[in-house]
Design a protein around this motif. Structure first.
Motif, PDB file in Angstrom:
ATOM      1  N   GLU A  30       0.837  -1.206   0.000  1.00 21.22           N
ATOM      2  CA  GLU A  30       0.000   0.000   0.000  1.00 21.22           C
ATOM      3  C   GLU A  30       0.868   1.252   0.000  1.00 21.22           C
ATOM      4  N   LYS A  31       1.912   1.249   0.830  1.00 23.26           N
ATOM      5  CA  LYS A  31       2.810   2.410   0.886  1.00 23.26           C
ATOM      6  C   LYS A  31       3.488   2.637  -0.456  1.00 23.26           C
ATOM      7  N   ALA A  32       3.888   1.560  -1.129  1.00 23.32           N
ATOM      8  CA  ALA A  32       4.549   1.695  -2.430  1.00 23.32           C
ATOM      9  C   ALA A  32       3.596   2.282  -3.468  1.00 23.32           C
ATOM     10  N   ALA A  33       2.357   1.804  -3.482  1.00 24.67           N
ATOM     11  CA  ALA A  33       1.374   2.298  -4.454  1.00 24.67           C
ATOM     12  C   ALA A  33       1.038   3.764  -4.197  1.00 24.67           C
ATOM     13  N   VAL A  34       0.816   4.108  -2.951  1.00 18.51           N
ATOM     14  CA  VAL A  34       0.476   5.487  -2.612  1.00 18.51           C
ATOM     15  C   VAL A  34       1.685   6.392  -2.851  1.00 18.51           C
ATOM     16  N   GLY A  35       2.883   5.897  -2.540  1.00 16.43           N
ATOM     17  CA  GLY A  35       4.092   6.674  -2.784  1.00 16.43           C
ATOM     18  C   GLY A  35       4.298   6.959  -4.262  1.00 16.43           C
ATOM     19  N   ALA A  36       4.013   5.985  -5.109  1.00 19.62           N
ATOM     20  CA  ALA A  36       4.141   6.177  -6.556  1.00 19.62           C
ATOM     21  C   ALA A  36       3.140   7.217  -7.058  1.00 19.62           C
ATOM     22  N   ALA A  37       1.925   7.167  -6.531  1.00 19.73           N
ATOM     23  CA  ALA A  37       0.909   8.160  -6.921  1.00 19.73           C
ATOM     24  C   ALA A  37       1.342   9.563  -6.489  1.00 19.73           C
ATOM     25  N   ALA A  38       1.893   9.673  -5.283  1.00 23.67           N
ATOM     26  CA  ALA A  38       2.364  10.978  -4.798  1.00 23.67           C
ATOM     27  C   ALA A  38       3.505  11.494  -5.670  1.00 23.67           C
ATOM     28  N   ASP A  39       4.398  10.601  -6.086  1.00 25.15           N
ATOM     29  CA  ASP A  39       5.507  11.009  -6.952  1.00 25.15           C
ATOM     30  C   ASP A  39       5.004  11.543  -8.289  1.00 25.15           C
ATOM     31  N   ARG A  40       3.976  10.901  -8.834  1.00 24.44           N
ATOM     32  CA  ARG A  40       3.417  11.377 -10.108  1.00 24.44           C
ATOM     33  C   ARG A  40       2.809  12.773  -9.960  1.00 24.44           C
ATOM     34  N   ILE A  41       2.081  12.989  -8.871  1.00 18.37           N
ATOM     35  CA  ILE A  41       1.473  14.308  -8.638  1.00 18.37           C
ATOM     36  C   ILE A  41       2.567  15.353  -8.432  1.00 18.37           C
ATOM     37  N   ARG A  42       3.592  15.017  -7.641  1.00 13.90           N
ATOM     38  CA  ARG A  42       4.697  15.959  -7.416  1.00 13.90           C
ATOM     39  C   ARG A  42       5.406  16.302  -8.718  1.00 13.90           C
ATOM     40  N   ALA A  43       5.551  15.321  -9.604  1.00  9.32           N
ATOM     41  CA  ALA A  43       6.195  15.585 -10.897  1.00  9.32           C
ATOM     42  C   ALA A  43       5.366  16.573 -11.714  1.00  9.32           C
ATOM     43  N   ARG A  44       4.053  16.398 -11.707  1.00  7.22           N
ATOM     44  CA  ARG A  44       3.191  17.334 -12.446  1.00  7.22           C
ATOM     45  C   ARG A  44       3.252  18.728 -11.843  1.00  7.22           C
ATOM     46  N   LEU A  45       3.285  18.810 -10.512  1.00  7.79           N
ATOM     47  CA  LEU A  45       3.398  20.106  -9.861  1.00  7.79           C
ATOM     48  C   LEU A  45       4.773  20.729 -10.119  1.00  7.79           C
ATOM     49  N   GLY A  46       5.800  19.888 -10.175  1.00  7.64           N
ATOM     50  CA  GLY A  46       7.148  20.381 -10.445  1.00  7.64           C
ATOM     51  C   GLY A  46       7.273  20.987 -11.827  1.00  7.64           C
ATOM     52  N   LYS A  47       6.612  20.379 -12.803  1.00  9.63           N
ATOM     53  CA  LYS A  47       6.624  20.932 -14.163  1.00  9.63           C
ATOM     54  C   LYS A  47       5.967  22.304 -14.184  1.00  9.63           C
TER      55      LYS A  47
END
Length: 78
Positions: A30-47
């Motif tokens: 669960e932590k890995a899946a949620v962490g991956a989703a958070a990374d994707r959102i952070r990448a979009r915000l970073g752009k």
């Protein structure tokens, strides 16, 4: 890129919810899946943030405990 400020606000809200899920995750999967989703959102915000000019802000924090807390929050939320 995120041109619409409301779209950025929606992404930030999603990120807050995802971080809440991460804190309550019971298993490593669960932590890995949620962490991956958070990374994707952070990448979009970073752009989106990369397209804006950086803004310098100066803070004055009176005591060392508050300073440590402030630094920890800055590191967590970038």
């Amino acid at each position: 890129m995120i041109a619409d400020p409301s779209a950025e606000a929606q992404l930030r809200e999603k990120l807050r919810k995802i971080e809440t899920l991460f804190a309550g995750a019971a298993t490593a999967g669960e932590k890995a899946a949620v962490g991956a989703a958070a990374d994707r959102i952070r990448a979009r915000l970073g752009k989106a943030a990369g397209s804006e000019a950086p803004e310098e802000i100066r803070f004055s924090v009176p005591d060392s405990w508050s300073r440590h807390l402030f630094i920890a929050l800055c590191r967590r939320y970038g």
